[in-house]
Design a protein around this motif. Structure first.
Motif, PDB file in Angstrom:
ATOM      1  N   TYR A  88      36.165 -72.233 131.969  1.00 28.74           N
ATOM      2  CA  TYR A  88      36.165 -72.295 130.521  1.00 28.74           C
ATOM      3  C   TYR A  88      35.890 -73.051 130.424  1.00 28.74           C
ATOM      4  O   TYR A  88      34.834 -74.394 131.100  1.00 28.74           O
ATOM      5  CB  TYR A  88      38.008 -72.271 129.798  1.00 28.74           C
ATOM      6  CG  TYR A  88      38.484 -73.070 130.426  1.00 28.74           C
ATOM      7  CD1 TYR A  88      39.098 -74.609 130.466  1.00 28.74           C
ATOM      8  CD2 TYR A  88      39.220 -72.616 131.592  1.00 28.74           C
ATOM      9  CE1 TYR A  88      39.389 -75.389 131.188  1.00 28.74           C
ATOM     10  CE2 TYR A  88      40.146 -73.477 132.758  1.00 28.74           C
ATOM     11  CZ  TYR A  88      40.117 -74.815 132.224  1.00 28.74           C
ATOM     12  OH  TYR A  88      41.139 -75.487 133.119  1.00 28.74           O
ATOM     13  N   GLY A 102      35.573 -76.456 128.028  1.00 23.48           N
ATOM     14  CA  GLY A 102      37.152 -77.102 127.767  1.00 23.48           C
ATOM     15  C   GLY A 102      36.630 -78.481 125.952  1.00 23.48           C
ATOM     16  O   GLY A 102      37.578 -78.885 125.379  1.00 23.48           O
ATOM     17  N   TRP A 127      44.763 -78.546 128.872  1.00 22.30           N
ATOM     18  CA  TRP A 127      44.732 -77.287 129.610  1.00 22.30           C
ATOM     19  C   TRP A 127      46.520 -76.661 128.954  1.00 22.30           C
ATOM     20  O   TRP A 127      46.818 -75.737 128.324  1.00 22.30           O
ATOM     21  CB  TRP A 127      45.122 -77.147 131.512  1.00 22.30           C
ATOM     22  CG  TRP A 127      45.783 -75.451 131.380  1.00 22.30           C
ATOM     23  CD1 TRP A 127      47.204 -75.380 131.518  1.00 22.30           C
ATOM     24  CD2 TRP A 127      44.978 -74.473 131.447  1.00 22.30           C
ATOM     25  NE1 TRP A 127      47.825 -74.448 132.165  1.00 22.30           N
ATOM     26  CE2 TRP A 127      46.239 -73.959 132.130  1.00 22.30           C
ATOM     27  CE3 TRP A 127      44.295 -73.784 131.620  1.00 22.30           C
ATOM     28  CZ2 TRP A 127      46.598 -72.568 132.059  1.00 22.30           C
ATOM     29  CZ3 TRP A 127      43.911 -72.480 131.527  1.00 22.30           C
ATOM     30  CH2 TRP A 127      44.947 -71.821 131.867  1.00 22.30           C
ATOM     31  N   THR A 143      44.824 -75.402 123.140  1.00 25.56           N
ATOM     32  CA  THR A 143      44.256 -75.507 124.253  1.00 25.56           C
ATOM     33  C   THR A 143      44.034 -74.299 125.701  1.00 25.56           C
ATOM     34  O   THR A 143      44.448 -72.976 124.436  1.00 25.56           O
ATOM     35  CB  THR A 143      45.990 -76.069 124.754  1.00 25.56           C
ATOM     36  OG1 THR A 143      46.958 -75.352 125.092  1.00 25.56           O
ATOM     37  CG2 THR A 143      46.815 -77.375 124.066  1.00 25.56           C
ATOM     38  N   VAL A 144      43.986 -74.313 126.158  1.00 28.87           N
ATOM     39  CA  VAL A 144      43.339 -73.155 127.040  1.00 28.87           C
ATOM     40  C   VAL A 144      44.442 -72.409 127.025  1.00 28.87           C
ATOM     41  O   VAL A 144      45.036 -71.203 127.559  1.00 28.87           O
ATOM     42  CB  VAL A 144      42.793 -73.269 128.283  1.00 28.87           C
ATOM     43  CG1 VAL A 144      42.195 -72.750 128.952  1.00 28.87           C
ATOM     44  CG2 VAL A 144      41.946 -74.232 128.078  1.00 28.87           C
ATOM     45  N   GLN A 145      45.668 -72.648 128.317  1.00 29.08           N
ATOM     46  CA  GLN A 145      46.504 -71.930 128.394  1.00 29.08           C
ATOM     47  C   GLN A 145      47.197 -71.469 127.454  1.00 29.08           C
ATOM     48  O   GLN A 145      47.920 -70.331 127.349  1.00 29.08           O
ATOM     49  CB  GLN A 145      47.867 -73.199 129.177  1.00 29.08           C
ATOM     50  CG  GLN A 145      48.751 -72.434 129.257  1.00 29.08           C
ATOM     51  CD  GLN A 145      50.335 -73.463 129.707  1.00 29.08           C
ATOM     52  OE1 GLN A 145      50.369 -74.353 129.684  1.00 29.08           O
ATOM     53  NE2 GLN A 145      51.408 -72.510 130.687  1.00 29.08           N
ATOM     54  N   VAL A 172      49.141 -72.697 136.340  1.00 32.32           N
ATOM     55  CA  VAL A 172      47.723 -72.657 136.470  1.00 32.32           C
ATOM     56  C   VAL A 172      47.526 -73.333 137.960  1.00 32.32           C
ATOM     57  O   VAL A 172      48.277 -74.225 138.625  1.00 32.32           O
ATOM     58  CB  VAL A 172      47.221 -73.319 135.499  1.00 32.32           C
ATOM     59  CG1 VAL A 172      48.353 -75.110 135.547  1.00 32.32           C
ATOM     60  CG2 VAL A 172      46.017 -73.635 135.735  1.00 32.32           C
ATOM     61  N   ARG A 219      45.888 -78.390 135.984  1.00 35.37           N
ATOM     62  CA  ARG A 219      46.067 -78.818 134.459  1.00 35.37           C
ATOM     63  C   ARG A 219      44.141 -79.636 134.728  1.00 35.37           C
ATOM     64  O   ARG A 219      43.931 -80.517 135.337  1.00 35.37           O
ATOM     65  CB  ARG A 219      47.239 -79.330 134.318  1.00 35.37           C
ATOM     66  CG  ARG A 219      48.082 -78.502 133.580  1.00 35.37           C
ATOM     67  CD  ARG A 219      49.529 -79.289 133.668  1.00 35.37           C
ATOM     68  NE  ARG A 219      49.874 -79.974 134.555  1.00 35.37           N
ATOM     69  CZ  ARG A 219      51.359 -80.882 133.953  1.00 35.37           C
ATOM     70  NH1 ARG A 219      51.625 -80.649 133.172  1.00 35.37           N
ATOM     71  NH2 ARG A 219      51.183 -81.571 135.413  1.00 35.37           N
ATOM     72  N   THR A 220      44.026 -79.406 133.431  1.00 31.47           N
ATOM     73  CA  THR A 220      42.469 -80.327 132.834  1.00 31.47           C
ATOM     74  C   THR A 220      42.828 -81.335 132.271  1.00 31.47           C
ATOM     75  O   THR A 220      43.320 -80.399 130.861  1.00 31.47           O
ATOM     76  CB  THR A 220      41.083 -79.179 133.294  1.00 31.47           C
ATOM     77  OG1 THR A 220      41.576 -78.174 132.185  1.00 31.47           O
ATOM     78  CG2 THR A 220      40.940 -79.164 134.102  1.00 31.47           C
ATOM     79  N   GLN A 246      38.640 -71.828 137.640  1.00 30.97           N
ATOM     80  CA  GLN A 246      40.422 -71.634 137.590  1.00 30.97           C
ATOM     81  C   GLN A 246      40.942 -70.917 137.954  1.00 30.97           C
ATOM     82  O   GLN A 246      40.803 -69.275 137.491  1.00 30.97           O
ATOM     83  CB  GLN A 246      40.590 -72.145 136.291  1.00 30.97           C
ATOM     84  CG  GLN A 246      41.838 -73.112 135.744  1.00 30.97           C
ATOM     85  CD  GLN A 246      42.594 -73.943 136.432  1.00 30.97           C
ATOM     86  OE1 GLN A 246      42.650 -73.983 137.550  1.00 30.97           O
ATOM     87  NE2 GLN A 246      42.115 -74.823 135.935  1.00 30.97           N
TER      88      GLN A 246
END
Length: 322
Positions: free
Chosen positions: A23, A25, A31, A39-41, A60, A63-64, A73
């Motif tokens: 991804y 970001g 994340w 957020t990505v999540q 995950v 986490r970022t 990831q």
């Protein structure tokens, strides 16, 4: 990174699926899912909910933070058996009894999730009056594989590899503005590399971390290289068994002070030895950081690795990966 994902052949179990993804970001607030925040999540779990009809939680590898990218990831998710079987109602004719349509379902899962992620991205940009090329998304699933329940994306990992990219002086490319930090100064690459070597090994990185309550700041840093490519981009390559919060960006922040000539090459090691938040390292901006790789042992070693990592977490000095 390996493209072969060991699979589970026990059809009686709720399938545990490993997803390998990447991804950008830039537009995400990190994340971890947060109510009312992109957020990505959250975006991934929204796509899964649309696909399977219920909310599922993904685990995950690491986490970022907001603005941080991932080239590789890893997550795992336990899918309901009924939803898994619906992905492909009729396995391919050449699937064979040992596959039972498993690979076909993995392929379908990747295709459908990526389509949903692309639709979500297009809607986000459209709502803001921005153009988004059809089918493009900043979260992309590369592959899926069914794994045994011994696998845990977070605790089975044996290492993480990050890259942090900067460009000094006037060598600026607007096409790389989202993943390369522009620095208004010349940087001494050999001096930064020298300073980085002194930080290798197992240490208490308190001066380079934002500790969580009850979490250890002890980590084993296995790589901290500084290299410059022909285009003038300087890349810090950082690898460890795990990272505590903001550790990579703090390591880079300290080395940049050396590269600018503001600090002596011994200063990062002195910070490390102090192990104090009172003299913490400066934190570099997030958008220069990319998670490049997550490492795992062989399938037969997953359970032992997970047990070892959980024990470490549950000790008084426990911690989480960045």
């Amino acid at each position: 990174m390996s493209t072969d994902l060991p699979t589970s052949t026990d059809a009686s179990l709720t399938p545990r699926v490993r997803l390998d993804l990447a991804y950008d970001g830039t537009r995400f607030h990190g994340w971890a899912a947060q109510p009312g925040t992109l957020t990505v999540q959250g975006m991934l779990e929204d796509a899964l909910e649309t696909l399977v009809g219920q909310r599922l939680s993904v685990t995950v590898a690491g986490r970022t933070d907001a603005g941080v990218h991932a080239r590789h990831q890893v997550v795992h998710v336990d899918l309901p058996r009924s939803a898994w079987e619906r992905l492909v109602r009729t396995p391919a004719a050449d699937a064979g009894p040992e596959r039972d349509g498993e690979q076909d379902r993995c392929t379908a899962l990747v295709r459908r999730l990526n389509a949903l992620l692309a639709l979500a991205a297009a809607q986000w940009f459209r709502e803001r009056g921005l153009a988004c090329p059809k089918g493009v998304t900043d979260v992309l699933i590369h592959r899926a594989g069914v794994v045994s329940t011994d696998f845990d994306a977070r605790f089975a990992a044996t290492g993480r590899a990050y890259a942090y990219r900067v460009v000094p002086g006037g060598h600026r490319d607007p096409l790389r503005r989202h993943d390369v930090v522009w620095v208004d100064a010349a940087l001494d690459v050999p001096l930064m590399a020298e300073a980085g070597r002194a930080l290798l090994g197992e240490h208490d990185f308190l001066s380079y971390c934002r500790p969580r309550e009850g979490a250890t700041t002890s980590r084993t840093l296995t790589r901290l290289d500084v290299e410059e490519d022909p285009q003038g981009i300087i890349t810090f390559r950082v690898e460890a068994d795990a990272f505590c919060h903001s550790m990579v960006r703090s390591l880079v922040g300290a080395l940049l002070e050396v590269g600018r000539g503001r600090r002596a090459p011994e200063w990062p090691a002195e910070l490390l030895a102090a192990a104090s938040r009172e003299s913490a390292a400066p934190v570099a901006p997030p958008h220069g950081l990319t998670l490049e790789r997550v490492d795992y042992p062989q399938a037969q070693e997953w359970a032992a690795r997970v047990s070892q990592a959980r024990r470490r977490r549950d000790e008084p000095c426990c911690g989480e990966a960045e």
